[in-house]
Scaffold this motif. Sequence first.
Motif, PDB file in Angstrom:
ATOM      1  N   MET A 293       0.852  -1.183   0.000  1.00 27.16           N
ATOM      2  CA  MET A 293       0.000   0.000   0.000  1.00 27.16           C
ATOM      3  C   MET A 293       0.895   1.243   0.000  1.00 27.16           C
ATOM      4  O   MET A 293       1.595   1.500   0.983  1.00 27.16           O
ATOM      5  N   PRO A 294       0.909   2.005  -1.079  1.00 25.76           N
ATOM      6  CA  PRO A 294       1.728   3.224  -1.090  1.00 25.76           C
ATOM      7  C   PRO A 294       1.312   4.200   0.008  1.00 25.76           C
ATOM      8  O   PRO A 294       0.111   4.407   0.248  1.00 25.76           O
ATOM      9  N   LYS A 295       2.287   4.786   0.657  1.00 27.54           N
ATOM     10  CA  LYS A 295       2.027   5.771   1.710  1.00 27.54           C
ATOM     11  C   LYS A 295       1.186   6.929   1.178  1.00 27.54           C
ATOM     12  O   LYS A 295       0.261   7.393   1.850  1.00 27.54           O
ATOM     13  N   ALA A 296       1.501   7.387  -0.032  1.00 28.66           N
ATOM     14  CA  ALA A 296       0.759   8.506  -0.616  1.00 28.66           C
ATOM     15  C   ALA A 296      -0.715   8.163  -0.817  1.00 28.66           C
ATOM     16  O   ALA A 296      -1.595   9.015  -0.645  1.00 28.66           O
ATOM     17  N   LEU A 297      -1.011   6.918  -1.163  1.00 26.92           N
ATOM     18  CA  LEU A 297      -2.398   6.486  -1.357  1.00 26.92           C
ATOM     19  C   LEU A 297      -3.133   6.446  -0.019  1.00 26.92           C
ATOM     20  O   LEU A 297      -4.288   6.871   0.084  1.00 26.92           O
ATOM     21  N   GLU A 298      -2.475   5.927   1.026  1.00 24.42           N
ATOM     22  CA  GLU A 298      -3.072   5.932   2.368  1.00 24.42           C
ATOM     23  C   GLU A 298      -3.454   7.354   2.774  1.00 24.42           C
ATOM     24  O   GLU A 298      -4.561   7.605   3.261  1.00 24.42           O
ATOM     25  N   GLU A 299      -2.548   8.270   2.577  1.00 21.41           N
ATOM     26  CA  GLU A 299      -2.776   9.648   3.014  1.00 21.41           C
ATOM     27  C   GLU A 299      -3.876  10.317   2.198  1.00 21.41           C
ATOM     28  O   GLU A 299      -4.707  11.062   2.749  1.00 21.41           O
ATOM     29  N   GLU A 300      -3.926  10.046   0.894  1.00 20.09           N
ATOM     30  CA  GLU A 300      -4.981  10.625   0.073  1.00 20.09           C
ATOM     31  C   GLU A 300      -6.346  10.056   0.459  1.00 20.09           C
ATOM     32  O   GLU A 300      -7.343  10.790   0.532  1.00 20.09           O
ATOM     33  N   TRP A 301      -6.408   8.734   0.691  1.00 16.28           N
ATOM     34  CA  TRP A 301      -7.676   8.107   1.095  1.00 16.28           C
ATOM     35  C   TRP A 301      -8.159   8.685   2.431  1.00 16.28           C
ATOM     36  O   TRP A 301      -9.333   9.013   2.583  1.00 16.28           O
ATOM     37  N   LYS A 302      -7.248   8.823   3.377  1.00 11.37           N
ATOM     38  CA  LYS A 302      -7.614   9.368   4.698  1.00 11.37           C
ATOM     39  C   LYS A 302      -8.134  10.796   4.569  1.00 11.37           C
ATOM     40  O   LYS A 302      -9.139  11.159   5.205  1.00 11.37           O
ATOM     41  N   LYS A 412      22.373  -3.370  -2.970  1.00 13.22           N
ATOM     42  CA  LYS A 412      21.039  -3.961  -2.919  1.00 13.22           C
ATOM     43  C   LYS A 412      20.000  -2.836  -2.836  1.00 13.22           C
ATOM     44  O   LYS A 412      20.077  -1.965  -1.960  1.00 13.22           O
ATOM     45  N   ILE A 413      19.046  -2.879  -3.744  1.00 17.32           N
ATOM     46  CA  ILE A 413      18.020  -1.839  -3.818  1.00 17.32           C
ATOM     47  C   ILE A 413      16.646  -2.488  -3.689  1.00 17.32           C
ATOM     48  O   ILE A 413      16.335  -3.446  -4.402  1.00 17.32           O
ATOM     49  N   MET A 414      15.824  -1.961  -2.780  1.00 18.05           N
ATOM     50  CA  MET A 414      14.464  -2.445  -2.595  1.00 18.05           C
ATOM     51  C   MET A 414      13.532  -1.655  -3.515  1.00 18.05           C
ATOM     52  O   MET A 414      13.373  -0.441  -3.338  1.00 18.05           O
ATOM     53  N   PRO A 415      12.925  -2.297  -4.515  1.00 17.25           N
ATOM     54  CA  PRO A 415      12.030  -1.567  -5.428  1.00 17.25           C
ATOM     55  C   PRO A 415      10.949  -0.760  -4.717  1.00 17.25           C
ATOM     56  O   PRO A 415      10.621   0.349  -5.133  1.00 17.25           O
ATOM     57  N   ARG A 416      10.425  -1.296  -3.640  1.00 20.25           N
ATOM     58  CA  ARG A 416       9.334  -0.600  -2.949  1.00 20.25           C
ATOM     59  C   ARG A 416       9.774   0.745  -2.395  1.00 20.25           C
ATOM     60  O   ARG A 416       8.998   1.695  -2.365  1.00 20.25           O
ATOM     61  N   GLU A 417      11.025   0.830  -1.917  1.00 24.31           N
ATOM     62  CA  GLU A 417      11.506   2.100  -1.391  1.00 24.31           C
ATOM     63  C   GLU A 417      11.508   3.159  -2.491  1.00 24.31           C
ATOM     64  O   GLU A 417      11.104   4.302  -2.278  1.00 24.31           O
ATOM     65  N   VAL A 418      11.964   2.776  -3.681  1.00 26.59           N
ATOM     66  CA  VAL A 418      12.002   3.704  -4.815  1.00 26.59           C
ATOM     67  C   VAL A 418      10.574   4.066  -5.241  1.00 26.59           C
ATOM     68  O   VAL A 418      10.268   5.232  -5.534  1.00 26.59           O
ATOM     69  N   GLU A 419       9.688   3.080  -5.262  1.00 21.66           N
ATOM     70  CA  GLU A 419       8.293   3.328  -5.640  1.00 21.66           C
ATOM     71  C   GLU A 419       7.626   4.314  -4.691  1.00 21.66           C
ATOM     72  O   GLU A 419       6.874   5.200  -5.110  1.00 21.66           O
ATOM     73  N   GLU A 420       7.876   4.161  -3.383  1.00 19.24           N
ATOM     74  CA  GLU A 420       7.272   5.061  -2.405  1.00 19.24           C
ATOM     75  C   GLU A 420       7.663   6.511  -2.673  1.00 19.24           C
ATOM     76  O   GLU A 420       6.841   7.422  -2.537  1.00 19.24           O
ATOM     77  N   VAL A 421       8.916   6.727  -3.069  1.00 16.41           N
ATOM     78  CA  VAL A 421       9.368   8.080  -3.384  1.00 16.41           C
ATOM     79  C   VAL A 421       8.683   8.598  -4.642  1.00 16.41           C
ATOM     80  O   VAL A 421       8.200   9.734  -4.684  1.00 16.41           O
ATOM     81  N   ILE A 422       8.590   7.765  -5.663  1.00 18.24           N
ATOM     82  CA  ILE A 422       7.979   8.194  -6.927  1.00 18.24           C
ATOM     83  C   ILE A 422       6.493   8.494  -6.749  1.00 18.24           C
ATOM     84  O   ILE A 422       5.951   9.415  -7.372  1.00 18.24           O
ATOM     85  N   TYR A 423       5.825   7.736  -5.866  1.00 19.77           N
ATOM     86  CA  TYR A 423       4.404   7.991  -5.616  1.00 19.77           C
ATOM     87  C   TYR A 423       4.164   9.383  -5.034  1.00 19.77           C
ATOM     88  O   TYR A 423       3.054   9.918  -5.111  1.00 19.77           O
ATOM     89  N   GLN A 424       5.188   9.986  -4.459  1.00 20.39           N
ATOM     90  CA  GLN A 424       5.031  11.325  -3.898  1.00 20.39           C
ATOM     91  C   GLN A 424       4.971  12.399  -4.986  1.00 20.39           C
ATOM     92  O   GLN A 424       4.592  13.536  -4.719  1.00 20.39           O
ATOM     93  N   HIS A 425       5.342  12.050  -6.218  1.00 20.11           N
ATOM     94  CA  HIS A 425       5.290  13.017  -7.312  1.00 20.11           C
ATOM     95  C   HIS A 425       3.837  13.202  -7.742  1.00 20.11           C
ATOM     96  O   HIS A 425       3.113  12.229  -7.951  1.00 20.11           O
ATOM     97  N   PRO A 426       3.387  14.432  -7.905  1.00 18.15           N
ATOM     98  CA  PRO A 426       1.958  14.683  -8.184  1.00 18.15           C
ATOM     99  C   PRO A 426       1.453  14.115  -9.502  1.00 18.15           C
ATOM    100  O   PRO A 426       0.247  13.938  -9.670  1.00 18.15           O
ATOM    101  N   ALA A 427       2.352  13.800 -10.445  1.00 18.47           N
ATOM    102  CA  ALA A 427       1.905  13.306 -11.755  1.00 18.47           C
ATOM    103  C   ALA A 427       1.655  11.803 -11.773  1.00 18.47           C
ATOM    104  O   ALA A 427       1.076  11.286 -12.723  1.00 18.47           O
ATOM    105  N   VAL A 428       2.074  11.101 -10.727  1.00 21.79           N
ATOM    106  CA  VAL A 428       2.118   9.637 -10.765  1.00 21.79           C
ATOM    107  C   VAL A 428       0.850   9.017 -10.178  1.00 21.79           C
ATOM    108  O   VAL A 428       0.487   9.288  -9.035  1.00 21.79           O
TER     109      VAL A 428
END
Length: 507
Positions: A293-302, A412-428
């Motif tokens: 669950m993206p953090k940005a989605l949780e916050e928008e839903w709330k 070692k890179i965790m894809p989810r960490e990168v995704e969480e950052v990208i979800y913060q961009h308003p266009a995504v």
Amino acid sequence: MEESMIRGEKVDWEPRTQVEVLRESVNRFKDRYVIDYLGSKITYEELDRMSNSVAFQLSEYVKKGDIVIVSMQNIPQFIIVEYAIWKLGGVVLPINPSYTERELKYIVRDSNAKLMIASCESNTIDEIKVIRTNPNTFHEVPQNWKIQDCEEELEFKGTISNEVVEVNDLALLVYTSGTTGKPKGVPITHSNIYASSWIYKNWFKFNENDKILGMAPFFHITGQIFHITTPILSGSSIHISYRFDPQLSLIIAEESKTTLTMLVATAYRAMLNFLDKQDLTSMRVWSSGGMAMPKALEEEWKSKVGNWIYMAWGLTETTSPATLWPYPYNGKLPVDNEYNIVSSGIPVYNTEIKLCEDGEILVRGPQVVKGYWKMGEFKDGWLQTGDIGKIVNGWVYIIDRKKDIINASGFKIMPREVEEVIYQHPAVEEVVVAGIPDEYRGENVIAYVKLRKGYEKSMELAKDIINHCRKLLAPYKVPREVKFVDEIPKTPSGKIMRRAFKGEDYI
């Protein structure tokens, strides 16, 4: 404080078969409706009678221990047929109706299934006897799904005497999606189902006044447990509409005043696109599992709906729940400081969670199956989940799938960490980060982005997303490239298919 092992609260329950559970609920709630299919209602007593009738019809083909494939969407017949098979002592093998002939042949041969009950639109094969059922039998399916027609071959009138079923008998054989190699069968007992149903019922306080927004596919473990067996254990009603549709789901939630649901994150993203002053105050539990669950989605839903989405974590092998947020929860969004990832909660009743040295999570509990179909049992009852995580102050954080970790120049890179950052961009709107083979670095980090409405694909926007990542991530974690896609491929249960992007050329 990080920990390596935690345990859920220890409680006692007496396992029962699903046949016993239905019988008890019929005795208690017989005149209350259990299914609402687009406004057409079926009571507990009618469900019992109809499943008796279908069991009588199927008894010619199904004996105790026989496996029956059930191939249909969320229609009343799924529930009726499932309990009919259980009354005969049979095993339900639920599948997606869109399975191809190749996929069906593998499932039939591996499971040795004896019969297939399929809706009109389901693919079938000659190797197995098929009984057809029509999604329009109880109510016409909305026109946008364009269901092909067929004759209804199930019989809903008749009688039967029940087979003797034991709690340790198999009830379900569910095949995993097969992200690596061929799908594996997960044999689930009546006892496993009862444990999971009891957990959900008592954790989220299910009761006979609850109305479940049953939109997760019944052929998926979440739909099976959260949207069928838990409501029936609780005397609740199940509101279904053939398939998930974001606009229709919001209409049903508002008009029927539903109270609980569990959906994947992508379903919540889709519903936000149709949110427009609907009265959703009847919903006391919005929950989500099956994917991050993206953090940005949780916050928008709330901010727009007023409630957090309660996160869950589990697998087919755990018969759904392994961790859940405490209920009720009114605190801040539980987020890991290192990876910016939303927590999946704490261990559920009678469940143990521990971490291996490499961070892989192991689970043991009464809802965890003993092993895979034809593959032996798990060592000491511990399921190796394949998920990498951490435990902080008793809360579990699922960081990523072990096999999805990207290795770029030894980092070692965790894809989810990168995704969480990208979800913060308003266009995504949606994003998948994957590692693509590279001769020099081993793997490159590539981000595949679906844009929100109102944004246009451009080199400038791709560069802006990369610059956004540079501000919040170490240089080796920043995507080498952003590729725009029209859609993010998903499984039938709505999970994002990260594997679809590995080695694919998207523009």
